[in-house]
Design a protein around this motif. Structure first.
Motif, PDB file in Angstrom:
ATOM      1  N   GLN A 106       0.840  -1.196   0.000  1.00 19.82           N
ATOM      2  CA  GLN A 106       0.000   0.000   0.000  1.00 19.82           C
ATOM      3  C   GLN A 106       0.882   1.256   0.000  1.00 19.82           C
ATOM      4  O   GLN A 106       0.674   2.197  -0.742  1.00 19.82           O
ATOM      5  CB  GLN A 106      -0.884  -0.028   1.243  1.00 19.82           C
ATOM      6  CG  GLN A 106      -2.070   0.907   1.145  1.00 19.82           C
ATOM      7  CD  GLN A 106      -2.875   0.887   2.433  1.00 19.82           C
ATOM      8  OE1 GLN A 106      -2.424   0.316   3.422  1.00 19.82           O
ATOM      9  NE2 GLN A 106      -4.030   1.492   2.398  1.00 19.82           N
ATOM     10  N   HIS A 107       1.914   1.210   0.834  1.00 23.28           N
ATOM     11  CA  HIS A 107       2.823   2.340   0.977  1.00 23.28           C
ATOM     12  C   HIS A 107       3.483   2.671  -0.362  1.00 23.28           C
ATOM     13  O   HIS A 107       3.493   3.818  -0.788  1.00 23.28           O
ATOM     14  CB  HIS A 107       3.885   1.972   2.017  1.00 23.28           C
ATOM     15  CG  HIS A 107       4.671   3.140   2.502  1.00 23.28           C
ATOM     16  ND1 HIS A 107       4.112   4.132   3.286  1.00 23.28           N
ATOM     17  CD2 HIS A 107       5.963   3.483   2.294  1.00 23.28           C
ATOM     18  CE1 HIS A 107       5.034   5.029   3.544  1.00 23.28           C
ATOM     19  NE2 HIS A 107       6.173   4.658   2.952  1.00 23.28           N
ATOM     20  N   SER A 108       3.984   1.612  -1.040  1.00 22.37           N
ATOM     21  CA  SER A 108       4.707   1.844  -2.291  1.00 22.37           C
ATOM     22  C   SER A 108       3.761   2.353  -3.376  1.00 22.37           C
ATOM     23  O   SER A 108       4.117   3.203  -4.175  1.00 22.37           O
ATOM     24  CB  SER A 108       5.441   0.599  -2.732  1.00 22.37           C
ATOM     25  OG  SER A 108       4.508  -0.375  -3.087  1.00 22.37           O
ATOM     26  N   PHE A 109       2.486   1.866  -3.420  1.00 24.81           N
ATOM     27  CA  PHE A 109       1.521   2.339  -4.411  1.00 24.81           C
ATOM     28  C   PHE A 109       1.241   3.808  -4.209  1.00 24.81           C
ATOM     29  O   PHE A 109       1.199   4.595  -5.146  1.00 24.81           O
ATOM     30  CB  PHE A 109       0.220   1.541  -4.325  1.00 24.81           C
ATOM     31  CG  PHE A 109       0.342   0.161  -4.891  1.00 24.81           C
ATOM     32  CD1 PHE A 109       1.148  -0.055  -6.011  1.00 24.81           C
ATOM     33  CD2 PHE A 109      -0.318  -0.918  -4.324  1.00 24.81           C
ATOM     34  CE1 PHE A 109       1.264  -1.333  -6.539  1.00 24.81           C
ATOM     35  CE2 PHE A 109      -0.195  -2.181  -4.844  1.00 24.81           C
ATOM     36  CZ  PHE A 109       0.598  -2.393  -5.957  1.00 24.81           C
ATOM     37  N   GLN A 110       1.063   4.189  -2.918  1.00 23.35           N
ATOM     38  CA  GLN A 110       0.792   5.607  -2.625  1.00 23.35           C
ATOM     39  C   GLN A 110       1.946   6.477  -3.096  1.00 23.35           C
ATOM     40  O   GLN A 110       1.769   7.519  -3.687  1.00 23.35           O
ATOM     41  CB  GLN A 110       0.569   5.785  -1.121  1.00 23.35           C
ATOM     42  CG  GLN A 110      -0.868   5.467  -0.720  1.00 23.35           C
ATOM     43  CD  GLN A 110      -1.063   5.468   0.765  1.00 23.35           C
ATOM     44  OE1 GLN A 110      -0.085   5.607   1.508  1.00 23.35           O
ATOM     45  NE2 GLN A 110      -2.293   5.329   1.186  1.00 23.35           N
ATOM     46  N   ASN A 111       3.177   6.035  -2.871  1.00 19.63           N
ATOM     47  CA  ASN A 111       4.351   6.779  -3.309  1.00 19.63           C
ATOM     48  C   ASN A 111       4.375   6.940  -4.826  1.00 19.63           C
ATOM     49  O   ASN A 111       4.686   7.992  -5.338  1.00 19.63           O
ATOM     50  CB  ASN A 111       5.629   6.069  -2.861  1.00 19.63           C
ATOM     51  CG  ASN A 111       5.897   6.334  -1.387  1.00 19.63           C
ATOM     52  OD1 ASN A 111       5.177   7.121  -0.784  1.00 19.63           O
ATOM     53  ND2 ASN A 111       6.908   5.678  -0.848  1.00 19.63           N
ATOM     54  N   ASP A 112       3.960   5.838  -5.531  1.00 15.26           N
ATOM     55  CA  ASP A 112       3.953   5.862  -7.000  1.00 15.26           C
ATOM     56  C   ASP A 112       3.060   6.973  -7.521  1.00 15.26           C
ATOM     57  O   ASP A 112       3.428   7.708  -8.421  1.00 15.26           O
ATOM     58  CB  ASP A 112       3.450   4.523  -7.544  1.00 15.26           C
ATOM     59  CG  ASP A 112       4.574   3.511  -7.547  1.00 15.26           C
ATOM     60  OD1 ASP A 112       5.721   3.915  -7.293  1.00 15.26           O
ATOM     61  OD2 ASP A 112       4.294   2.312  -7.796  1.00 15.26           O
ATOM     62  N   THR A 113       1.876   7.101  -6.909  1.00 12.12           N
ATOM     63  CA  THR A 113       0.921   8.095  -7.424  1.00 12.12           C
ATOM     64  C   THR A 113       1.384   9.507  -7.140  1.00 12.12           C
ATOM     65  O   THR A 113       1.181  10.415  -7.933  1.00 12.12           O
ATOM     66  CB  THR A 113      -0.472   7.871  -6.818  1.00 12.12           C
ATOM     67  OG1 THR A 113      -0.336   7.809  -5.415  1.00 12.12           O
ATOM     68  CG2 THR A 113      -1.096   6.591  -7.360  1.00 12.12           C
TER      69      THR A 113
END
Lengths: 171, 168
Positions: A106-113
C-alpha cells in the motif's frame, strides 16, 4: 455391676474366639475411667491398642505425595496446552506477514501516485518539444551550462592541486 | 472405579501404623508409606483388576517394611540398639507404674513379638480386620492367621500373668 460378660469376653479374647465387634467392645470397656480393680491390669493392653489406632501421619504428608505423583501430569498438561496453541501461533505469524506485505505494498503504491520515480523505459518517453530546433537549442544551452560548470570545478581542482603540489615542493 | 485420591490416599495412616509396627521407626515408616503409595499409584492402570485395594496396599507396605528391616539388619544392629534403649519397665512392680509406663511396657511386649505375630496383632487388635482380610494381606490361610494370633495373645497373656504372680 456385673462384669461376668466382660470376663467371658476377655477369656474368649485370649482363646481367639471373639468377633471383631466383641473385641471393639473390650477396647471401649477398658478405655473408660471406671474399671473394676480385678480387671484394671488389662487396661494397659486395650488402652494401648486404642491409643495406637490414633497414630497418624503429619498434615503435610498428602501434599508431599500429591506433589510426587502429580508432577508428571501437570507437565504433560502444560505440553498439551502449548501443543494446542501451536496452530494459533502459526496463524498469527502468517497474519503478521500478510499484514506487513500489505502495508508495504500500500505504501509503495501511494508513493507511486504522488511522486513517480525515475523511469528507465525509453520506449515510453514522449517528446517535450514540437520544434527540433528549439529542442536542439535547449540541449545545447543545457550542455554549455554543464560544460561551464565542469570547467569551473575542474579549474578549481587543478588550482588546488597546483597549490598542494607547490607546498609539497617547498617541503 | 477406584480413585487414588479418594480410595488409596486415605489408607495412609493404616499403612503407616503397619509399617511402624514392623520397622519400629517413625521416619522409616513414613518413607515406606510414601514408597507404597507411589507403587500403588504406578499400578493405577490395573486398579480394576485388584480385588481389595486396601489389602493390596497393605501387602505392598508390609513387603517394603520387611525389605527395609532386613536391609537394616544386614547393615548394622540398629534395631537391637533401639530395643536396648527402651526403658526396661518390667523390672519395677507394675502396681507402681503409671498408666503411661504400663503402656510402654505393653508396647515393648507387642514389639518384641515375632514379626508375623506383630503384624497379625496390628491388623486384628488395632485395625479391627477380619481373619479373611488379614489372610489376604499376609498371604496366609485364615487358619494360619488364627494360629499366629492365638500364639501372640497367649504370649501377652502369659506376660500379664507373670506380673500377677511375681509382681515383676
Amino acid at each position: 455391676m456385673d462384669y461376668k460378660y466382660i470376663e467371658q469376653l476377655l477369656e474368649r479374647y485370649w482363646q481367639c474366639q471373639t468377633s471383631v465387634e466383641e473385641e471393639r467392645i473390650l477396647r471401649d470397656f477398658f478405655s473408660q475411667k471406671e474399671v473394676p480393680a480385678h480387671l484394671q491390669r488389662y487396661c494397659a493392653l486395650f488402652a494401648f491398642e486404642k491409643n495406637e489406632e490414633e497414630l497418624h501421619l503429619g498434615a503435610d504428608f498428602d501434599r508431599k505425595i500429591l506433589n510426587r505423583i502429580e508432577e508428571p501430569v501437570v507437565k504433560a498438561r502444560r505440553n498439551t496446552i502449548r501443543f494446542r496453541l501451536t496452530p494459533f501461533y502459526r496463524a498469527a505469524a502468517i497474519v503478521a506477514v500478510v499484514l506487513c506485505l500489505g502495508l508495504a505494498a500500500q505504501h509503495s503504491f501511494q508513493n507511486d501516485t504522488k511522486q513517480p520515480g525515475v523511469s528507465y523505459n525509453y520506449a515510453g518517453y514522449q517528446d517535450t518539444y514540437s520544434d527540433p530546433q528549439v529542442a536542439l537549442d535547449q540541449v545545447s544551452s543545457a550542455l554549455k551550462t554543464v560544460s561551464h560548470g565542469l570547467r569551473e570545478s575542474g579549474l578549481h581542482n587543478v588550482d588546488s592541486a597546483l597549490v598542494d603540489g607547490g607546498n609539497d615542493d617547498k617541503m | 472405579m477406584i480413585n487414588f485420591r479418594d480410595d488409596v490416599l486415605p489408607l495412609k495412616n493404616r499403612l503407616y501404623r503397619l509399617a511402624l509396627r514392623i520397622t519400629l521407626d517413625t521416619l522409616d515408616a513414613e518413607d515406606i508409606v510414601q514408597e507404597t503409595l507411589i507403587r500403588v499409584w504406578n499400578m493405577r492402570e490395573d486398579f480394576d483388576k485388584i480385588d481389595s485395594i486396601e489389602a493390596f496396599s497393605l501387602t505392598i507396605c508390609r513387603n517394603l517394611a520387611l525389605d527395609h528391616i532386613s536391609r537394616k539388619e544386614s547393615q548394622n544392629e540398629q534395631l537391637d540398639e533401639s530395643y536396648d534403649t527402651t526403658p526396661d519397665v518390667a523390672s519395677t512392680p507394675l502396681q507402681a507404674l503409671l498408666l503411661e509406663d504400663k503402656r510402654s511396657w505393653v508396647m515393648k511386649l507387642f514389639n518384641e513379638l515375632p514379626e508375623k505375630q506383630r503384624s497379625v496383632m496390628q491388623l486384628r487388635d488395632i485395625e479391627g480386620k477380619s481373619y479373611r482380610e488379614i489372610a489376604q494381606v499376609l498371604g496366609f490361610t485364615e487358619e494360619q492367621v488364627k494360629v499366629t494370633l492365638f500364639r501372640a495373645r497367649q504370649h501377652i497373656r502369659q506376660e500379664f500373668e507373670k506380673i500377677d504372680n511375681y509382681g515383676l
